[in-house]
Design a protein around this motif. Structure first.
Motif, PDB file in Angstrom:
ATOM      1  N   UNK A  11     -65.015  18.195  28.585  1.00 19.26           N
ATOM      2  CA  UNK A  11     -66.347  18.731  28.332  1.00 19.26           C
ATOM      3  C   UNK A  11     -66.670  19.756  29.418  1.00 19.26           C
ATOM      4  N   UNK A  12     -67.154  20.911  29.004  1.00 20.84           N
ATOM      5  CA  UNK A  12     -67.588  21.943  29.959  1.00 20.84           C
ATOM      6  C   UNK A  12     -69.123  21.944  29.984  1.00 20.84           C
ATOM      7  N   UNK A  13     -69.691  21.749  31.161  1.00 24.43           N
ATOM      8  CA  UNK A  13     -71.152  21.682  31.291  1.00 24.43           C
ATOM      9  C   UNK A  13     -71.625  22.767  32.247  1.00 24.43           C
ATOM     10  N   UNK A  14     -72.644  23.511  31.826  1.00 24.96           N
ATOM     11  CA  UNK A  14     -73.274  24.500  32.712  1.00 24.96           C
ATOM     12  C   UNK A  14     -74.681  24.010  33.033  1.00 24.96           C
ATOM     13  N   UNK A  15     -74.978  23.879  34.316  1.00 25.81           N
ATOM     14  CA  UNK A  15     -76.286  23.363  34.750  1.00 25.81           C
ATOM     15  C   UNK A  15     -77.046  24.462  35.484  1.00 25.81           C
ATOM     16  N   UNK A  16     -78.291  24.706  35.073  1.00 23.04           N
ATOM     17  CA  UNK A  16     -79.126  25.683  35.767  1.00 23.04           C
ATOM     18  C   UNK A  16     -79.982  24.980  36.815  1.00 23.04           C
ATOM     19  N   UNK A  17     -80.144  25.588  37.989  1.00 14.21           N
ATOM     20  CA  UNK A  17     -80.946  24.949  39.036  1.00 14.21           C
ATOM     21  C   UNK A  17     -82.440  25.024  38.730  1.00 14.21           C
ATOM     22  N   UNK A  19     -71.293  26.774  41.638  1.00 18.67           N
ATOM     23  CA  UNK A  19     -69.919  27.217  41.401  1.00 18.67           C
ATOM     24  C   UNK A  19     -69.205  26.302  40.437  1.00 18.67           C
ATOM     25  N   UNK A  20     -67.883  26.307  40.490  1.00 17.60           N
ATOM     26  CA  UNK A  20     -67.077  25.524  39.551  1.00 17.60           C
ATOM     27  C   UNK A  20     -66.594  24.227  40.192  1.00 17.60           C
ATOM     28  N   UNK A  21     -66.799  23.125  39.478  1.00 15.65           N
ATOM     29  CA  UNK A  21     -66.359  21.817  39.966  1.00 15.65           C
ATOM     30  C   UNK A  21     -65.648  21.089  38.826  1.00 15.65           C
ATOM     31  N   UNK A  22     -64.528  20.456  39.146  1.00 13.97           N
ATOM     32  CA  UNK A  22     -63.744  19.737  38.123  1.00 13.97           C
ATOM     33  C   UNK A  22     -63.594  18.277  38.526  1.00 13.97           C
ATOM     34  N   UNK A  23     -63.711  17.390  37.534  1.00 12.40           N
ATOM     35  CA  UNK A  23     -63.448  15.963  37.773  1.00 12.40           C
ATOM     36  C   UNK A  23     -62.644  15.430  36.599  1.00 12.40           C
ATOM     37  N   UNK A  60     -67.865   9.766  42.779  1.00 17.97           N
ATOM     38  CA  UNK A  60     -68.205   9.911  44.201  1.00 17.97           C
ATOM     39  C   UNK A  60     -67.577  11.169  44.791  1.00 17.97           C
ATOM     40  N   UNK A  61     -66.303  11.406  44.430  1.00 17.54           N
ATOM     41  CA  UNK A  61     -65.613  12.593  44.955  1.00 17.54           C
ATOM     42  C   UNK A  61     -66.258  13.875  44.430  1.00 17.54           C
ATOM     43  N   UNK A  62     -66.708  13.822  43.179  1.00 14.75           N
ATOM     44  CA  UNK A  62     -67.366  14.984  42.571  1.00 14.75           C
ATOM     45  C   UNK A  62     -68.660  15.320  43.309  1.00 14.75           C
ATOM     46  N   UNK A  68     -69.818  10.459  34.492  1.00 12.85           N
ATOM     47  CA  UNK A  68     -69.613  11.493  35.515  1.00 12.85           C
ATOM     48  C   UNK A  68     -70.794  12.465  35.503  1.00 12.85           C
ATOM     49  N   UNK A  69     -71.227  12.828  34.296  1.00 10.53           N
ATOM     50  CA  UNK A  69     -72.356  13.757  34.172  1.00 10.53           C
ATOM     51  C   UNK A  69     -73.634  13.133  34.734  1.00 10.53           C
ATOM     52  N   UNK A  70     -73.781  11.808  34.516  1.00  7.86           N
ATOM     53  CA  UNK A  70     -74.969  11.111  35.026  1.00  7.86           C
ATOM     54  C   UNK A  70     -75.120  11.270  36.534  1.00  7.86           C
ATOM     55  N   UNK A  71     -74.002  11.209  37.258  1.00 10.81           N
ATOM     56  CA  UNK A  71     -74.077  11.286  38.720  1.00 10.81           C
ATOM     57  C   UNK A  71     -74.224  12.724  39.201  1.00 10.81           C
ATOM     58  N   UNK A  72     -73.606  13.694  38.501  1.00  9.73           N
ATOM     59  CA  UNK A  72     -73.566  15.060  39.032  1.00  9.73           C
ATOM     60  C   UNK A  72     -74.703  15.955  38.540  1.00  9.73           C
ATOM     61  N   UNK A  73     -75.237  15.663  37.348  1.00  4.57           N
ATOM     62  CA  UNK A  73     -76.288  16.522  36.787  1.00  4.57           C
ATOM     63  C   UNK A  73     -77.513  16.654  37.698  1.00  4.57           C
ATOM     64  N   UNK A  74     -78.098  15.538  38.189  1.00  2.00           N
ATOM     65  CA  UNK A  74     -79.278  15.688  39.050  1.00  2.00           C
ATOM     66  C   UNK A  74     -78.983  16.512  40.298  1.00  2.00           C
ATOM     67  N   UNK A  75     -77.772  16.344  40.863  1.00  2.00           N
ATOM     68  CA  UNK A  75     -77.401  17.072  42.084  1.00  2.00           C
ATOM     69  C   UNK A  75     -77.336  18.579  41.827  1.00  2.00           C
TER      70      UNK A  75
END
Length: 334
Positions: free
Chosen positions: A170-176, A89-93, A58-60, A104-111
């Motif tokens: 895990x480091x994840x890079x997401x393209x819009x 930008x850069x976000x850490x959780x 949620x915080x992420x 964590x990836x499940x919630x943040x990836x779509x966003x």
């Protein structure tokens, strides 16, 4: 703040009643810009309310969309999230536990897909946790399928983290994306080869190959650095039993002749709901997780789902087609 009057109210205890309701609601709130109020969070669980990994998710999301989160404490059963603009930008959780980085990836990836530029996500916790997707599943199974929607992300496993200490990174890079494309997954094709991967974290014997008795497949045994703890008998499950369970799970999902397994079907619902156009997916029995995901997606987007039984002479069980008229969310930041 007059948030409550405008917020969409979500009952966190309905249907599957777990963390999935939180993850989907928070992600869709962030993407659609709708404020949400979630009540009775994990009400039926042995430890109700937010656990560390739920709170971190949620915080992420709140961080990613410059949002305002109220009720964000361990054990809280009610939260309010008012989203702002999605920031790249850069976000850490860091769950600081063995809480799943995949959840964590499940919630943040779509966003992150609806940001104005690429996002770098540093996710810390358990990469191979119980009751959650394994990082290998996320990379080898989930990733190639969501790419069909137009989702592109890179995943670099810096360190594996196991129960009970975690410590994975895990480091994840997401393209819009401008908008997601619908998918049609109704013909599976022929299975030509099956591979298995067994990760052994330092001290377990290589017994996983006993699964061969049930289904012939090639097993790679991969030694992983020993975890921070020597307590590896998670729930006291023997290695050979793990192999047999994996083989039986695989056979169960092959027999229904669907295109996605029981664990992938619910993870695709949010992408079907956001895509522009009609998606169709053939699957086995529709899980409670999937029904819950559809319920939340229909509450927070304009998407419309239908589930129909499908006659299939190649299947020994009933198969279903999950169809979705997607809401066609367009990225306003691109």
């Amino acid at each position: 703040m007059k948030m409550d009057s405008a917020a969409v109210e979500i009952d966190g205890s309905v249907m599957e009643g777990g963390g999935q309701i939180l993850r989907l609601s928070a992600a869709l709130s962030c993407i659609t810009g709708s404020a949400i109020k979630i009540t009775k969070i994990r009400a039926g669980r042995s430890t109700p309310g937010l656990r560390p990994q739920h709170l971190m998710g949620l915080q992420l999301v709140s961080d990613l969309c410059s949002g305002s989160l109220q009720g964000g404490t361990i054990g809280s059963t009610d939260i309010n999230l008012t989203p702002g603009k999605i920031q790249s930008g850069n976000h850490t959780a860091d769950t600081q536990t063995a809480g799943s980085v995949c959840l964590l990836l499940q919630v943040v990836l779509p966003c992150a897909l609806y940001a104005d530029a690429a996002s770098q996500l540093c996710l810390k916790g358990g990469t191979n946790a119980e009751m959650a997707p394994q990082i290998d599943y996320t990379v080898k199974v989930f990733k190639p399928i969501v790419e069909k929607f137009g989702v592109h992300f890179d995943c670099d496993i810096k360190m594996r983290g196991y129960y009970p200490k975690g410590g994975g990174e895990v480091m994840v890079t997401v393209n819009p994306v401008k908008e997601l494309q619908p998918v049609t997954l109704t013909e599976r094709g022929n299975i030509t080869k099956i591979h298995g991967r067994a990760f052994v974290a330092g001290v377990l014997p290589f017994k996983v190959k006993l699964a061969h008795r049930r289904v012939p497949f090639h097993i790679y045994s991969l030694l992983s650095p020993p975890p921070v703890t020597s307590n590896l008998s998670v729930s006291g499950v023997y290695a050979d039993k793990v192999g047999i369970e994996a083989a039986e799970m695989l056979l169960r999902n092959i027999r229904h002749n669907g295109c996605v397994d029981e664990f992938l079907q619910d993870q695709l619902i949010i992408f079907m709901a956001l895509a522009k156009g009609t998606s169709r997916i053939r699957t086995g029995a529709v899980t409670l997780h999937t029904q819950t995901a559809i319920h939340i997606a229909e509450q927070l987007t304009q998407a419309k789902f239908t589930i129909t039984k499908s006659e299939d002479e190649l299947s020994s069980n009933v198969t279903y087609i999950i169809e979705c008229q997607g809401s066609g969310v367009v990225n306003p930041n691109l």
